[in-house]
Enzyme design. Sequence first.
Site, PDB file in Angstrom:
ATOM      1  N   GLY A  15       0.777  -1.236   0.000  1.00 20.73           N
ATOM      2  CA  GLY A  15       0.000   0.000   0.000  1.00 20.73           C
ATOM      3  C   GLY A  15       0.806   1.282   0.000  1.00 20.73           C
ATOM      4  O   GLY A  15       0.338   2.299   0.506  1.00 20.73           O
ATOM      5  N   ILE A  90     -12.140  -7.983 -10.219  1.00 20.55           N
ATOM      6  CA  ILE A  90     -13.325  -7.285  -9.704  1.00 20.55           C
ATOM      7  C   ILE A  90     -14.588  -7.891 -10.324  1.00 20.55           C
ATOM      8  O   ILE A  90     -14.662  -8.017 -11.550  1.00 20.55           O
ATOM      9  CB  ILE A  90     -13.267  -5.789 -10.105  1.00 20.55           C
ATOM     10  CG1 ILE A  90     -11.963  -5.140  -9.634  1.00 20.55           C
ATOM     11  CG2 ILE A  90     -14.482  -5.023  -9.626  1.00 20.55           C
ATOM     12  CD1 ILE A  90     -11.946  -4.770  -8.201  1.00 20.55           C
ATOM     13  N   HIS A 106      -1.371   0.356 -13.382  1.00 25.50           N
ATOM     14  CA  HIS A 106      -0.667  -0.846 -13.825  1.00 25.50           C
ATOM     15  C   HIS A 106       0.808  -0.503 -13.995  1.00 25.50           C
ATOM     16  O   HIS A 106       1.130   0.526 -14.593  1.00 25.50           O
ATOM     17  CB  HIS A 106      -1.259  -1.344 -15.146  1.00 25.50           C
ATOM     18  CG  HIS A 106      -0.706  -2.668 -15.550  1.00 25.50           C
ATOM     19  ND1 HIS A 106      -1.118  -3.853 -14.969  1.00 25.50           N
ATOM     20  CD2 HIS A 106       0.255  -3.000 -16.442  1.00 25.50           C
ATOM     21  CE1 HIS A 106      -0.431  -4.853 -15.502  1.00 25.50           C
ATOM     22  NE2 HIS A 106       0.412  -4.365 -16.396  1.00 25.50           N
ATOM     23  N   ASP A 147      -7.302  -4.729 -17.406  1.00 26.90           N
ATOM     24  CA  ASP A 147      -6.351  -3.791 -18.018  1.00 26.90           C
ATOM     25  C   ASP A 147      -6.767  -3.255 -19.391  1.00 26.90           C
ATOM     26  O   ASP A 147      -5.926  -2.876 -20.186  1.00 26.90           O
ATOM     27  CB  ASP A 147      -4.960  -4.439 -18.148  1.00 26.90           C
ATOM     28  CG  ASP A 147      -4.411  -4.847 -16.802  1.00 26.90           C
ATOM     29  OD1 ASP A 147      -4.777  -4.210 -15.799  1.00 26.90           O
ATOM     30  OD2 ASP A 147      -3.623  -5.796 -16.754  1.00 26.90           O
ATOM     31  N   GLU A 176       5.048   5.899  -9.989  1.00 24.92           N
ATOM     32  CA  GLU A 176       3.682   5.770  -9.456  1.00 24.92           C
ATOM     33  C   GLU A 176       3.445   6.788  -8.352  1.00 24.92           C
ATOM     34  O   GLU A 176       2.435   7.500  -8.344  1.00 24.92           O
ATOM     35  CB  GLU A 176       3.459   4.353  -8.910  1.00 24.92           C
ATOM     36  CG  GLU A 176       3.473   3.302  -9.998  1.00 24.92           C
ATOM     37  CD  GLU A 176       3.187   1.907  -9.495  1.00 24.92           C
ATOM     38  OE1 GLU A 176       2.620   1.128 -10.256  1.00 24.92           O
ATOM     39  OE2 GLU A 176       3.526   1.595  -8.332  1.00 24.92           O
TER      40      GLU A 176
END
Length: 190
Positions: A15, A90, A106, A147, A176
């Site tokens: 995380g 999901i 991603h 994706d 990121e």
Amino acid sequence: MSSPVRIAILASGSGSNAEKIMEYFQHSDQAEIALVASNKADAFVLERARKFSVPTFTFSRKEMEAGTLTQKLLADKIDWVILAGFLLKIPDELTRSFSDRMVNIHPALLPRYGGKGMYGMHVHEAVKAAGDAETGITIHLVNEHYDEGKIIFQASTPVSPEDSPEDIAQKVHALEHEHFPRVIGELLGR
Ligand code: GRF
């Protein structure tokens, strides 16, 4: 003034991205991280959430597939769902409930290195094996296919022949952390 957008972060692991996002919106009027949810009861992301006094929620794959997570997100009046290292597929019903309001990051330049099995170190090992001169990140909306949702943002970083998969992972993580929170903020503001 309108009330802040309510965001839920879904994460399965460490995380570090979730933490950057919580940090970014900590004093924001625009958005509030209203929930951190994980399919792993011992995921470090839950500790990070507690540090920011963000409520947490854990669930099993079975529960998620039975609709528990969707119900929780709807009950908590969540507006946007951010996937930050969430490793389960999901359910369609959840994607439909948050259509165009669910975002994933991603760790590669999609459409390269996407799809089944392409997560975590597998992605960086594949980049290394292919001898690519660059890699990067992709932030995209989520639809029913892994994706394949609309790409919102990409950024790249050079890869040198000496880089190990771990070095590549580090470069990608830095990208990121630099971009994900801001791109989310811009997306909400559209
Ligand atoms: C990130 O590399 C993200 O792209 C991928 O999972 C990783 C999560 O890392 N989907 P962290 O848990 O945020 O450190």
